[in-house]
Design a protein around this motif. Structure first.
Motif, short mmCIF file in Angstrom:
data_model
loop_
_atom_site.label_atom_id
_atom_site.label_comp_id
_atom_site.label_asym_id
_atom_site.label_seq_id
_atom_site.Cartn_x
_atom_site.Cartn_y
_atom_site.Cartn_z
N ALA A 191 13.59 -9.66 -5.25
CA ALA A 191 12.39 -10.43 -4.94
C ALA A 191 11.61 -10.75 -6.21
CB ALA A 191 11.52 -9.65 -3.95
N ILE A 192 10.49 -11.41 -6.06
CA ILE A 192 9.71 -11.89 -7.20
C ILE A 192 9.23 -10.76 -8.10
CG2 ILE A 192 7.55 -11.90 -5.87
CD1 ILE A 192 6.73 -14.41 -7.43
N HIS A 193 9.03 -9.56 -7.53
CA HIS A 193 8.51 -8.46 -8.32
C HIS A 193 9.00 -7.15 -7.72
CE1 HIS A 193 5.35 -5.92 -10.33
NE2 HIS A 193 5.58 -6.78 -11.30
N ALA A 194 9.30 -6.18 -8.58
CA ALA A 194 9.79 -4.88 -8.12
C ALA A 194 8.71 -4.12 -7.35
CB ALA A 194 10.26 -4.05 -9.31
N SER A 195 9.12 -3.44 -6.29
CA SER A 195 8.19 -2.68 -5.45
C SER A 195 8.24 -1.19 -5.77
CB SER A 195 8.54 -2.89 -3.97
OG SER A 195 8.37 -4.24 -3.58
N HIS A 196 7.11 -0.53 -5.50
CA HIS A 196 6.99 0.91 -5.63
C HIS A 196 6.29 1.44 -4.38
CE1 HIS A 196 7.40 -0.46 -9.80
NE2 HIS A 196 7.78 0.75 -10.12
N TRP A 197 6.48 2.72 -4.10
CA TRP A 197 5.83 3.31 -2.95
C TRP A 197 4.41 3.71 -3.27
CZ3 TRP A 197 8.23 2.25 1.24
CH2 TRP A 197 9.63 2.27 1.31
N PHE A 198 3.48 3.28 -2.43
CA PHE A 198 2.16 3.88 -2.41
C PHE A 198 2.14 4.79 -1.20
CE2 PHE A 198 -2.10 4.31 -0.79
CZ PHE A 198 -2.80 4.67 -1.92
N VAL A 199 1.99 6.09 -1.41
CA VAL A 199 2.07 7.04 -0.29
C VAL A 199 1.14 8.22 -0.55
CG1 VAL A 199 4.13 8.08 -1.38
CG2 VAL A 199 3.60 8.56 1.02
N ARG A 200 0.40 8.57 0.51
CA ARG A 200 -0.44 9.76 0.46
C ARG A 200 -0.30 10.51 1.78
NH1 ARG A 200 -5.76 6.89 -2.10
NH2 ARG A 200 -5.30 7.30 -4.30
N ALA A 201 -0.19 11.82 1.69
CA ALA A 201 -0.27 12.67 2.86
C ALA A 201 -1.67 13.28 2.97
CB ALA A 201 0.76 13.78 2.81
N GLU A 202 -2.35 13.43 1.83
CA GLU A 202 -3.72 13.93 1.78
C GLU A 202 -4.50 13.10 0.78
OE1 GLU A 202 -4.11 18.49 2.52
OE2 GLU A 202 -2.46 18.21 1.10
N PRO A 203 -5.78 12.86 0.99
CA PRO A 203 -6.60 13.29 2.13
C PRO A 203 -6.39 12.44 3.38
CG PRO A 203 -7.91 11.94 0.66
CD PRO A 203 -6.56 12.10 0.00
N ILE A 204 -5.59 11.37 3.28
CA ILE A 204 -5.31 10.53 4.45
C ILE A 204 -3.82 10.25 4.50
CG2 ILE A 204 -7.61 9.47 4.39
CD1 ILE A 204 -6.26 6.98 3.15
N PRO A 205 -3.26 10.02 5.69
CA PRO A 205 -1.84 9.68 5.79
C PRO A 205 -1.64 8.17 5.72
CG PRO A 205 -2.72 10.13 7.97
CD PRO A 205 -3.87 10.27 7.01
N THR A 206 -0.96 7.69 4.70
CA THR A 206 -0.76 6.25 4.55
C THR A 206 0.45 5.97 3.68
OG1 THR A 206 -1.85 4.15 3.94
CG2 THR A 206 -2.30 6.06 2.54
N VAL A 207 1.11 4.86 3.97
CA VAL A 207 2.25 4.38 3.18
C VAL A 207 2.11 2.87 3.03
CG1 VAL A 207 4.77 4.07 3.11
CG2 VAL A 207 3.81 6.19 4.01
N ALA A 208 2.41 2.36 1.84
CA ALA A 208 2.43 0.92 1.62
C ALA A 208 3.65 0.55 0.78
CB ALA A 208 1.16 0.44 0.93
N PHE A 209 4.26 -0.57 1.14
CA PHE A 209 5.32 -1.16 0.32
C PHE A 209 4.62 -1.96 -0.78
CE2 PHE A 209 7.09 -0.79 4.60
CZ PHE A 209 8.43 -0.47 4.43
#
Length: 320
Positions: free
Chosen positions: A259-277
């Motif tokens: 794709a146009i740009h390489a992706s990395h994981w944005f991920v937190r289990a604390e203090p909030i649970p979230t994941v982003a591509f």
């Protein structure tokens, strides 16, 4: 489809079957025909709170047995809404919602920087006994109303598998720069703006509060995966209201690597649970006027606390 609702011709006797209801102008709802559980609700009606970056989102998101695995407007981040497409730093505008990060000043309430994604219509909504897919047209608008980008979005709910207690949601995006001034669109994140290891942007999932401190792991590593790369990542949490766990698997389509740009994981289990591509974790990228980019993602929702082998096996068996 009728003016009020459309349902697939399914039968509860089929454990793989889905029932789909389209509440026109508001949302598309997918239920498991076997037990009536509302698995997935795609809300596209206009959001009344502009500060939260009005845009479509998925909530509730549930497992096949009805366990809730999405959070909605939590007190810590009111603009987090289940599963949604975002862009935290886009040519000076915030399509993520809420506070905007400004280097040297931290997070500020800059309402004039909040953009929005307008639902323009559906090109297709296809329903069969065990699958829903739709193609949606959206326009990304900066705060003053100027149209910056046109999006073609594809969403597919499929692969219901009672044997493993899982099903899949595919999400694709094709975004085209339509700025009338001919300027490029610059995609970044708080990290590209100067905040270390806060590269959130792109397709984002916010988990329910009881998933806080859940287990995060990838094909080879576990725990602190912020800013790493990999074909998939899994998040397992334990529920408060039932004696059990659920697991979400986040996977890149193989061609995202080109794709146009390489992706990395944005991920937190604390203090909030979230994941982003995150498509712009460490570095900005530009989309020139008239140009487009594409990504495709998969989220697998499952009952139970899955291990690495289970996740890898299930993802491998799901064709793109």
């Amino acid at each position: 489809m009728s003016s009020e609702a459309a349902r697939s011709s399914t039968t509860p006797k089929n454990p793989d079957a889905l029932e789909v209801t389209h509440v026109h102008g508001e949302r598309i709802i997918v239920r498991a025909a076997a037990n009536g559980v509302e698995l997935f609700s795609y809300v596209y009606r206009p959001d009344p709170v502009a500060y939260e970056a009005c845009k479509p989102y998925v909530h509730p998101l549930r497992t096949l047995t009805g366990r809730l695995v999405s959070g909605y407007r939590p007190s810590d981040h009111r603009w987090h809404k289940g599963l949604q497409m975002t862009a935290s730093h886009l040519s000076g505008q915030n399509f993520w919602g809420g506070h905007s990060y400004v280097h040297g000043n931290g997070y500020l309430e800059l309402h004039e920087l909040i953009g929005s994604m307008r639902h323009d219509g559906f090109d297709a909504i296809d329903v069969c006994a065990d699958e829903l897919s739709f193609t949606e047209r959206l326009t990304w608008m900066e705060n003053g109303g100027a149209e910056w980008a046109r999006e073609q979005r594809g969403v597919r709910v499929h692969a219901v598998d009672p044997a493993t207690g899982s099903y899949a949601v595919d999400w694709s995006i094709r975004l085209t720069n339509v700025r009338e001034d001919g300027e490029a669109l610059h995609f970044g994140s708080p990290t590209t703006a100067g905040r270390e290891m806060a590269g959130y942007t792109g397709l984002q999932w916010r988990g329910p509060r009881d998933f806080t401190a859940g287990r995060v792991f990838g094909p080879e590593a576990e725990g602190e995966l912020m800013g790493t790369q990999g074909p998939w990542l899994a998040f397992t949490g334990e529920h408060d209201d039932v004696d059990g766990h659920s697991t979400l698997m986040f996977a890149h389509a193989p061609w995202n690597a080109d794709a146009i740009h390489a992706s990395h994981w944005f991920v937190r289990a604390e203090p909030i649970p979230t994941v982003a591509f995150s498509w712009a974790f460490f570095e900005e990228f530009a989309l020139e006027a008239g140009e487009s980019f594409e990504y495709r993602y998969r989220v697998v929702v499952a009952d139970g606390a899955w291990d690495r082998e289970q996740v890898a096996t299930r993802l491998k068996r799901l064709a793109w």
